[in-house]
Scaffold this motif. Structure first.
Motif, PDB file in Angstrom:
ATOM      1  N   MET A   1      27.132  27.169  14.118  1.00  0.00           N
ATOM      2  CA  MET A   1      26.867  28.340  14.950  1.00  0.00           C
ATOM      3  C   MET A   1      27.874  29.449  14.704  1.00  0.00           C
TER       4      MET A   1
ATOM      5  N   SER B   1      25.677  36.499  13.651  1.00  0.00           N
ATOM      6  CA  SER B   1      24.604  36.803  14.567  1.00  0.00           C
ATOM      7  C   SER B   1      24.783  36.111  15.904  1.00  0.00           C
ATOM      8  N   VAL B   2      25.590  35.080  15.932  1.00  0.00           N
ATOM      9  CA  VAL B   2      25.748  34.318  17.160  1.00  0.00           C
ATOM     10  C   VAL B   2      26.978  34.752  17.946  1.00  0.00           C
TER      11      VAL B   2
ATOM     12  N   ARG C   1      28.653  32.066  13.102  1.00  0.00           N
ATOM     13  CA  ARG C   1      28.108  33.081  12.203  1.00  0.00           C
ATOM     14  C   ARG C   1      27.971  34.399  12.960  1.00  0.00           C
TER      15      ARG C   1
ATOM     16  N   SER D   1      24.240  37.098  25.498  1.00  0.00           N
ATOM     17  CA  SER D   1      22.822  37.416  25.619  1.00  0.00           C
ATOM     18  C   SER D   1      21.917  36.287  25.161  1.00  0.00           C
ATOM     19  N   PHE D   2      22.398  35.445  24.263  1.00  0.00           N
ATOM     20  CA  PHE D   2      21.531  34.319  23.898  1.00  0.00           C
ATOM     21  C   PHE D   2      22.210  32.976  24.080  1.00  0.00           C
TER      22      PHE D   2
END
Lengths: 875, 110
Positions: free
Chosen positions: A58, A62-63, A60, A22-23
């Motif tokens: 990166m 949240s990623v 982590r 999504s990101f």
């Protein structure tokens, strides 16, 4: 200057795989924009370095791609959750868990003992330098009758031949059995076993010198070395160096104990030059090629020589030696034996005391495997039972989104936790029991080291984890596949693997295993009793023996004759059923066959006390005190080829081993089934020489009226002290001595008994666990029955009915297996006539049934007394 | 309410977004924070903070323009929501109150 290059491909691909879709677009875009900015300002090297660092950072939560990545990247925290849950379960079902862990712990501790023994055995003699080239030369003597004797000891004459015809030998050492060495120790001197060696002994073998200089014993003929055992026993708290034996030999060194680290056992090492032979013995030895004189040849092979070459050389040596003119036409066969393979290798006669042959190895392994299998079944059963109890929990978890992997992991963590705890218990009990084990199983003490090596502990730890994984895998996989709805409803399905059927199978299987173990135990102990009470061919109940020394026996015997409560007494040189005095060479007058027999000296009252069963006797009142009378057993007749009917009165010649002179003896009787030594695979030829007096006869046997035993013994003691004030009066029962003489067999029986008891204990624990679990699941049923009006006895009867059925079924399955096992494994070991007792079988069945029913009644009683409204309300 | 606490770094991010007005996306926020506070922030750390702020409802975002340097990938522009602005106000007033409550004497270095 500033080259234009793209961002590092590998890192880009890595990031693409890691990042949540999504990101991904914006993050990758930002990274690339940053890269090109940096490249323009700082050059591509710095840009790449920054890029790499950014990708790393990166990583982590949240990623990252959360959904699929969770199990692998979050293994640690999931494990922690499962671990906490397992602990919680443990606390909630304390009794059940304790039962489970104890059972496995008991099995593991037994395995620990067995593995300890195996480990010790396999590492024995590994410490010698160049052990791959270290061999022992052994001799096998072939008899004309076709039999053979594989001996560890070799003829004396072989030594010079070996050294002269085998240049392949780099170094050799000869070990001679030495006499008992007396050390001053309290009232009676302590007799130590000795070996006599030459100086190559210490170069060939690595026995650490703890004090003094081992080579110093070769300086003169009066020096010896002792083992640490002797030094600590005879000279505690002081140095043994410089101390003397009762004969004046001086201790020059203290060596480490050979126990556990080598197949050899000795307590004193002496200089070979000092092992002086009497003239006669030397003469006899030079003429005979006698293998039984305690010469052991050890060699180290030259580096370039292979074992095959050595064996070839030995073969040609065999042929050469057999061509030599030797007395009595002996045939020999020489072989090599790897020293580090002596323990657990082929059995050889006349070997050192603590050598253990391969059949002991097999027995140990079989016992260990059986033990482990039983315990693992038990453990798996209980863990399945435990798991079944939580079927609903599993269903709910699955509905909440637990993956299969997580369910499996939950069970595995639990079972591994249990088995590691069981391992802890095993180690603790090992430490607690090891000292008593050592004394109880003296017969196997050559194999048992009391401390555990780190390596062993590590491997056992690994083993416990493996057991836990295996035990938990089955229920885990079962539950992972199960559909959540059916798990929650626990409906009876027609499929064979439905939950209810699984429960029944588990209970039944557990019971069958328990039944099997109990049956084997009861049958086995019955067999043991049979062995102990076997017919020895002579009377031995209630007879008491004691040794005399330094006094003419007839003096004591005359006094004994005056004590009315002593029914009869006799003087012998041996204890029937236990040992014999000497070896005797016998020649038949007919055909000059020579045989070697065991011989014991006995006085003419022998038959009054021991009442040996005879096949035919001259006079029923006892033996005519004519000199030269002997009693023989059928094996003697067989080997001399004398037919039984014409045996009485026949003459045979006794040949003196030292002087070679021969004397006639007359067969006064043939003993029927006289057991010279309790456990003997085939009855060896045995002769009892009836003689009034002989220096070797120093044992008096008493047949006493049993009521007055202690009073009589006190009287005898007085007489004894009278004539022999310095000696100690040690009366022993013949029965006890016979029982003690079942050395190896006894040791094995004890070991088996120990293991058997543990197995039964584990099975009972398993039974208890299953009973607990069964009742727990039936709490509601009991509550409902009570509400519907059933009284407690009726409820009990209902439960017992099911149990009785299961018990009978398990007996029907277990009994044939037990019979098979005992018949094929235990009975062949026992040489006396024995049978599987049905009475013992019934006893086992009833015992276990009573126990199981008792447990169930106790549990059901407790539950039945609960207030039904409460038990129905709770979940 | 639990979970509405505004961390120090998150506060800085919010303020930076406001400072950047229309041009607040990953690279610019990173550079601005670095320039103003002296802290070098990794893109990943920034992403975590932005995600948290988004979860709390303090910021909103939308896709913006793509450029060749980004391999044709679009940017994501961030704005502070009203909720976020109230949170900032609250945080600021708490700080101000605390500052004014400190006696002048304590602030003097000894």
């Amino acid at each position: 200057m500033n080259q234009h290059s793209n961002p590092p491909k590998f890192w880009t691909r890595l990031f693409k795989r890691l990042c949540n879709e999504s990101f991904y677009e914006e993050l990758q875009g930002d990274l690339e924009e940053r890269y090109f900015m940096n490249q323009a300002s700082y050059g591509h090297k710095k840009a790449k370095s920054v890029y790499r660092k950014e990708v790393l950072k990166m990583v982590r939560p949240s990623v990252l791609k959360l959904k699929d990545r969770l199990p692998t990247l979050f293994q640690v925290s999931l494990f922690k959750i499962h671990f906490i849950l397992s602990l919680r379960n443990l606390k909630r079902n304390k009794v059940f868990s304790a039962v489970n862990i104890l059972g496995l712990g008991a099995a593991l501790s037994v395995c620990l003992f067995l593995v300890n023994m195996l480990y010790t055995g396999f590492t024995q003699d590994n410490q010698h330098p160049h052990r791959d080239r270290l061999y022992r030369i052994t001799t096998t003597q072939l008899y004309a009758s076709g039999g053979y004797l594989a001996s560890a000891s070799s003829p004396r004459q072989l030594e010079s031949i070996l050294l002269s015809s085998l240049p392949e030998i780099e170094m050799s050492a000869t070990i001679e059995n030495g006499p008992w060495i007396d050390f001053p120790f309290g009232n009676e001197p302590y007799k130590a076993q000795s070996i006599f060696v030459d100086s190559t002994f210490f170069r060939l073998f690595n026995f650490k010198t703890l004090e003094g200089n081992a080579f110093g014993i070769f300086d003169d003929l009066n020096s010896i070395a002792v083992t640490q055992e002797i030094a600590q026993k005879i000279f505690p708290n002081e140095s043994a160096i410089g101390k003397e034996t009762s004969n004046g030999a001086v201790i020059k060194a203290v060596i480490e104990n050979p126990l556990n680290i080598s197949h050899m056992d000795f307590q004193v090492i002496g200089n070979r030059g000092a092992n002086v032979l009497s003239e006669n013995k030397k003469k006899a030895e030079n003429e005979e090629w006698e293998i039984a004189n305690g010469h052991y040849y050890y060699i180290r092979l030259n580096e370039e020589v292979s074992r095959e070459q050595l064996d070839e050389k030995l073969e040609s040596l065999t042929l050469e030696v057999n061509k030599k003119p030797k007395a009595k036409d002996k045939t020999f066969f020489f072989e090599s034996q790897l020293v580090s393979g002596i323990t657990f290798g082929d059995f050889r006669w006349l070997d050192f005391n603590y050598t253990l042959s391969r059949d002991i190895l097999y027995k140990i392994i079989v016992l260990g495997v059986v033990m482990l299998m039983v315990a693992s079944f038990n453990y798996t059963n209980l863990s399945i039972a435990r798991a079944i109890q939580r079927t609903k929990e599993v269903g709910i978890r699955k509905i909440n989104g637990s993956s299969k992997h997580q369910i499996v992991s939950q069970f595995l963590v639990e079972t591994v936790l249990f088995s590691v705890l069981a391992m802890g218990i095993a180690f603790m009990s090992f430490h607690l029991i090891s000292s008593t084990f050592y004394t109880v199983l003296e017969e196997l003490s050559g194999l048992f080291t009391q401390s555990l090596s780190m390596e062993l502990i590590f491997w056992f730890f690994v083993l416990s984890i493996v057991i836990g994984l295996l035990a938990g895998l089955l229920p885990a996989l079962y539950f992972a596949k199960i559909s959540p709805l059916s798990a929650i409803n626990a409906r009876v399905k027609s499929r064979s693997l439905s939950v209810i059927n699984l429960r029944k199978f588990v209970t039944g299987f557990q019971l069958t295993i328990s039944m099997l173990c109990v049956l084997i135990m009861t049958i086995g102990s019955d067999l043991y009793k049979q062995v102990l009470s076997t017919d020895m061919g002579f009377h031995h109940k209630g007879l008491v023996t004691f040794k005399i020394s330094d006094v003419a026996p007839n003096l004591i015997q005359n006094e004994l004759a005056q004590i009315p409560t002593i029914k009869s007494h006799t003087l012998t040189g041996f204890v029937p059923g236990v040992d014999h005095d000497v070896l005797q060479r016998v020649v038949s007058t007919q055909n000059l066959d020579t045989i070697l027999t065991y011989k014991g000296f006995a006085s003419y009252d022998f038959d009054k006390v021991y009442q040996p069963k005879m096949l035919n006797t001259t006079s029923p009142q006892g033996f005519d005190p004519r000199p030269g009378q002997i009693l023989v057993n059928p094996s003697v007749l067989q080997q001399l080829q004398i037919p039984l009917d014409s045996a009485l009165g026949k003459t045979v010649m006794f040949v003196d081993l030292k002087s070679q002179s021969s004397e006639p003896r007359y067969i006064a009787g043939v003993m029927d089934h006289f057991v010279r030594n309790a456990i003997e695979l085939s009855p060896a030829p045995f002769i009892i020489e009836l003689i009034e007096e002989h220096p070797k006869m120093n044992i008096i046997t008493l047949a006493v009226d049993s009521e007055d035993l202690s009073a009589t013994l006190a009287q005898v003691e007085t007489i004894f002290q009278n004539y022999n004030p310095t000696g100690t009066f040690e009366p022993k029962f013949v029965d006890d001595q016979i029982e003690n003489s079942y050395t190896e067999f006894l040791g094995l029986l004890k070991a088996f008994g120990f293991i058997g008891v543990s197995i039964v204990f584990i099975s009972i624990l398993g039974q208890l666990g299953i009973a607990l679990y069964t009742v727990e699941t039936k709490v509601k049923e009991i509550g409902i029955r009570k509400v519907l009006g059933a009284a407690i006895p009726q409820i009990l009867k209902l439960f017992l009915k099911g149990t009785t059925l299961t018990l009978t079924l398990s007996f029907l399955i277990a009994a044939p297996i037990a019979f098979l096992l005992v018949g094929n494994v235990i009975l062949p070991i026992i040489t006396v006539d024995s049978y599987i007792s049905l009475f013992a079988t019934a006893k086992g069945f009833l015992g276990l049934s009573v126990l199981v029913m008792g447990i169930i009644v106790a549990q059901t009683w407790r539950t039945a007394r609960l207030n039904p409204s409460e038990s129905l309300r709770s979940e | 309410m639990k979970g509405t606490y505004l961390g120090e770094f998150q506060e800085i991010v919010l303020l930076t977004i406001l400072v950047l007005a229309e041009n607040a996306y990953g690279i610019t926020i990173q550079d601005e924070i670095g320039k103003r506070t002296g802290r070098e922030v990794s893109r990943g750390a920034l992403h975590t903070a932005l995600t948290r702020l988004d979860e709390k409802g303090y910021i909103s975002s939308e896709y913006g323009g793509a450029t060749a340097e980004r391999g044709g990938r679009r940017k994501r522009y961030y704005q502070v929501t009203n909720l976020g602005k109230s949170a900032l106000d609250e945080a600021k007033s708490v700080r101000d109150e605390l500052w004014s409550a400190v006696p002048k004497v304590s602030l003097q270095k000894s």
